[in-house]
Design a protein around this motif. Structure first.
Motif, PDB file in Angstrom:
ATOM      1  N   ARG A  63       0.851  -1.192   0.000  1.00 56.41           N
ATOM      2  CA  ARG A  63       0.000   0.000   0.000  1.00 56.41           C
ATOM      3  C   ARG A  63       0.887   1.242   0.000  1.00 56.41           C
ATOM      4  N   VAL A  64       0.806   2.021  -1.063  1.00 54.36           N
ATOM      5  CA  VAL A  64       1.682   3.176  -1.238  1.00 54.36           C
ATOM      6  C   VAL A  64       0.876   4.438  -1.495  1.00 54.36           C
ATOM      7  N   ALA A  65       1.496   5.583  -1.190  1.00 55.46           N
ATOM      8  CA  ALA A  65       0.887   6.884  -1.467  1.00 55.46           C
ATOM      9  C   ALA A  65       2.009   7.899  -1.593  1.00 55.46           C
ATOM     10  N   ALA A  66       1.658   9.095  -2.067  1.00 55.09           N
ATOM     11  CA  ALA A  66       2.688  10.118  -2.270  1.00 55.09           C
ATOM     12  C   ALA A  66       2.153  11.512  -1.974  1.00 55.09           C
ATOM     13  N   LEU A  67       3.040  12.331  -1.435  1.00 60.58           N
ATOM     14  CA  LEU A  67       2.837  13.770  -1.334  1.00 60.58           C
ATOM     15  C   LEU A  67       3.843  14.407  -2.278  1.00 60.58           C
ATOM     16  N   VAL A  68       3.427  15.427  -2.996  1.00 56.14           N
ATOM     17  CA  VAL A  68       4.346  16.052  -3.946  1.00 56.14           C
ATOM     18  C   VAL A  68       4.315  17.567  -3.779  1.00 56.14           C
ATOM     19  N   GLY A  69       5.508  18.149  -3.614  1.00 56.06           N
ATOM     20  CA  GLY A  69       5.613  19.587  -3.433  1.00 56.06           C
ATOM     21  C   GLY A  69       5.971  20.294  -4.720  1.00 56.06           C
ATOM     22  N   ASP A  70       5.354  21.443  -4.946  1.00 54.57           N
ATOM     23  CA  ASP A  70       5.667  22.259  -6.122  1.00 54.57           C
ATOM     24  C   ASP A  70       5.360  23.713  -5.779  1.00 54.57           C
ATOM     25  N   LEU A  71       6.045  24.618  -6.457  1.00 53.42           N
ATOM     26  CA  LEU A  71       5.851  26.036  -6.186  1.00 53.42           C
ATOM     27  C   LEU A  71       4.451  26.512  -6.546  1.00 53.42           C
ATOM     28  N   ALA A  72       3.921  26.034  -7.689  1.00 56.44           N
ATOM     29  CA  ALA A  72       2.659  26.602  -8.167  1.00 56.44           C
ATOM     30  C   ALA A  72       1.690  25.597  -8.770  1.00 56.44           C
ATOM     31  N   THR A  73       2.164  24.695  -9.604  1.00 54.18           N
ATOM     32  CA  THR A  73       1.242  23.856 -10.381  1.00 54.18           C
ATOM     33  C   THR A  73       0.953  22.526  -9.696  1.00 54.18           C
ATOM     34  N   GLU A  74      -0.067  21.829 -10.222  1.00 54.10           N
ATOM     35  CA  GLU A  74      -0.392  20.482  -9.771  1.00 54.10           C
ATOM     36  C   GLU A  74       0.005  19.445 -10.818  1.00 54.10           C
ATOM     37  N   ASN A  75       0.847  19.834 -11.744  1.00 53.37           N
ATOM     38  CA  ASN A  75       1.218  18.945 -12.845  1.00 53.37           C
ATOM     39  C   ASN A  75       1.834  17.634 -12.368  1.00 53.37           C
ATOM     40  N   ASP A  76       2.748  17.724 -11.386  1.00 52.36           N
ATOM     41  CA  ASP A  76       3.420  16.516 -10.908  1.00 52.36           C
ATOM     42  C   ASP A  76       2.442  15.575 -10.219  1.00 52.36           C
ATOM     43  N   ALA A  77       1.517  16.131  -9.436  1.00 53.04           N
ATOM     44  CA  ALA A  77       0.524  15.300  -8.747  1.00 53.04           C
ATOM     45  C   ALA A  77      -0.366  14.574  -9.754  1.00 53.04           C
ATOM     46  N   ILE A  78      -0.728  15.274 -10.817  1.00 47.19           N
ATOM     47  CA  ILE A  78      -1.561  14.656 -11.853  1.00 47.19           C
ATOM     48  C   ILE A  78      -0.816  13.510 -12.516  1.00 47.19           C
ATOM     49  N   ARG A  79       0.475  13.707 -12.790  1.00 48.31           N
ATOM     50  CA  ARG A  79       1.284  12.647 -13.398  1.00 48.31           C
ATOM     51  C   ARG A  79       1.411  11.449 -12.461  1.00 48.31           C
ATOM     52  N   LEU A  80       1.661  11.697 -11.178  1.00 48.43           N
ATOM     53  CA  LEU A  80       1.835  10.601 -10.230  1.00 48.43           C
ATOM     54  C   LEU A  80       0.543   9.810 -10.035  1.00 48.43           C
ATOM     55  N   ALA A  81      -0.591  10.493 -10.153  1.00 49.55           N
ATOM     56  CA  ALA A  81      -1.884   9.825  -9.972  1.00 49.55           C
ATOM     57  C   ALA A  81      -2.112   8.751 -11.026  1.00 49.55           C
ATOM     58  N   ARG A  82      -1.382   8.823 -12.136  1.00 49.53           N
ATOM     59  CA  ARG A  82      -1.529   7.799 -13.176  1.00 49.53           C
ATOM     60  C   ARG A  82      -1.079   6.433 -12.680  1.00 49.53           C
ATOM     61  N   SER A  83      -0.301   6.411 -11.610  1.00 52.48           N
ATOM     62  CA  SER A  83       0.158   5.142 -11.042  1.00 52.48           C
ATOM     63  C   SER A  83      -0.974   4.403 -10.337  1.00 52.48           C
ATOM     64  N   GLY A  84      -2.049   5.118 -10.027  1.00 54.11           N
ATOM     65  CA  GLY A  84      -3.155   4.521  -9.290  1.00 54.11           C
ATOM     66  C   GLY A  84      -3.034   4.669  -7.795  1.00 54.11           C
ATOM     67  N   ALA A  85      -1.926   5.229  -7.318  1.00 58.25           N
ATOM     68  CA  ALA A  85      -1.722   5.423  -5.882  1.00 58.25           C
ATOM     69  C   ALA A  85      -2.360   6.738  -5.435  1.00 58.25           C
ATOM     70  N   GLN A  89      -1.125  17.012  -3.510  1.00 60.57           N
ATOM     71  CA  GLN A  89      -0.232  18.104  -3.873  1.00 60.57           C
ATOM     72  C   GLN A  89      -0.040  19.037  -2.684  1.00 60.57           C
ATOM     73  N   ILE A  90       1.198  19.481  -2.480  1.00 59.97           N
ATOM     74  CA  ILE A  90       1.488  20.552  -1.528  1.00 59.97           C
ATOM     75  C   ILE A  90       2.038  21.717  -2.338  1.00 59.97           C
ATOM     76  N   THR A  91       1.296  22.811  -2.410  1.00 63.89           N
ATOM     77  CA  THR A  91       1.745  23.990  -3.144  1.00 63.89           C
ATOM     78  C   THR A  91       2.449  24.925  -2.171  1.00 63.89           C
ATOM     79  N   THR A  92       3.721  25.213  -2.429  1.00 61.77           N
ATOM     80  CA  THR A  92       4.540  25.964  -1.476  1.00 61.77           C
ATOM     81  C   THR A  92       4.548  27.466  -1.732  1.00 61.77           C
ATOM     82  N   GLY A  93       4.023  27.899  -2.876  1.00 59.99           N
ATOM     83  CA  GLY A  93       4.041  29.329  -3.181  1.00 59.99           C
ATOM     84  C   GLY A  93       5.447  29.803  -3.489  1.00 59.99           C
ATOM     85  N   THR A  94       5.991  30.673  -2.626  1.00 62.54           N
ATOM     86  CA  THR A  94       7.333  31.209  -2.859  1.00 62.54           C
ATOM     87  C   THR A  94       8.429  30.374  -2.206  1.00 62.54           C
TER      88      THR A  94
END
Length: 227
Positions: A63-85, A89-94
């Protein structure tokens, strides 16, 4: 008049508070039996692609899951969701790094007892993340063959703060004339004895060895928790 002493004091207080939250997170993770792996690298090193491949390969077995940090977009989270896990998304702003409080907030309503492995993908940066403990059990630093062999020498702190190194995009090594012997020597010069894995998320090369290493680390951690 110099403001340097004041800035240093603020930084110390921020890091101290981060460490307090990180310790609480680590206790929470261990009490729930969740093994946590964080990933740090420069932008474009292939963290997201590597993590997507890792999640995809692991999902049938644990059983796996992920948190993904990025300055602004949710692009990485959308890509990781393709794994089915499950992915958040954690948006950090500046901010150019994740902090323990951000991780804590993102996990407020998660049942960690239902997770064997939790991955935290940090913001692409080889400087700031080195100072911030996120309560993880294992920190991976990624270096792509397209970045050059001298990254460990340029950014020794991040390599010293990591537990293992992953050289990504190894399928491109010949094309960019990457010297893996020199890269490994530079890693060992900064962090003697560090485990180094050469992988290609595209072809799958090296992934089995990495996953075996991860399984061993997880098993050892589980044994310590039950003792």
């Amino acid at each position: 008049m110099s403001h340097e002493p004041r800035l240093l004091e603020v930084r110390k207080n921020v890091l101290k508070q981060n460490d307090v939250i990180a310790r609480a997170l680590r206790d929470r993770f261990r009490s729930q039996g969740t093994y946590v792996i964080s990933l740090v690298s420069s932008p474009g090193a292939g963290k997201t692609t590597f993590l997507e491949k890792t999640l995809t390969l692991l999902r049938p077995h644990c059983r796996v899951a992920a948190l993904v940090g990025d300055l602004a977009t949710e692009n990485d989270a959308i890509r990781l969701a393709r794994s089915g896990a499950p992915v958040r998304q954690i948006t950090t702003g500046t901010l150019c790094h994740l902090e323990a409080a951000m991780v804590e907030h993102s996990l407020n309503d998660w049942n960690l007892g239902q997770l064997d492995l939790l991955f935290i993908e940090n913001v692409g940066n080889l400087v700031c993340p080195a100072s911030y403990d996120l309560g993880e059990d294992l920190r991976l630093v990624l270096l792509s063959v397209t970045e050059g062999e001298d990254k460990p020498l340029k950014y020794p702190t991040i390599f010293n703060s990591a537990d293992a190194a992953v050289i990504t995009k190894i399928d491109l090594a010949a094309a960019v004339e990457f010297d893996d012997l020199t890269a490994n020597a530079n890693i060992q010069a900064v962090r003697p004895g560090m485990s180094v894995f050469k992988v290609s998320a595209k072809t799958g090369e090296g992934m089995d060895a990495f996953l075996q290493f991860l399984a061993q680390k997880h098993a050892r951690s589980s044994q310590k928790t039950t003792v």
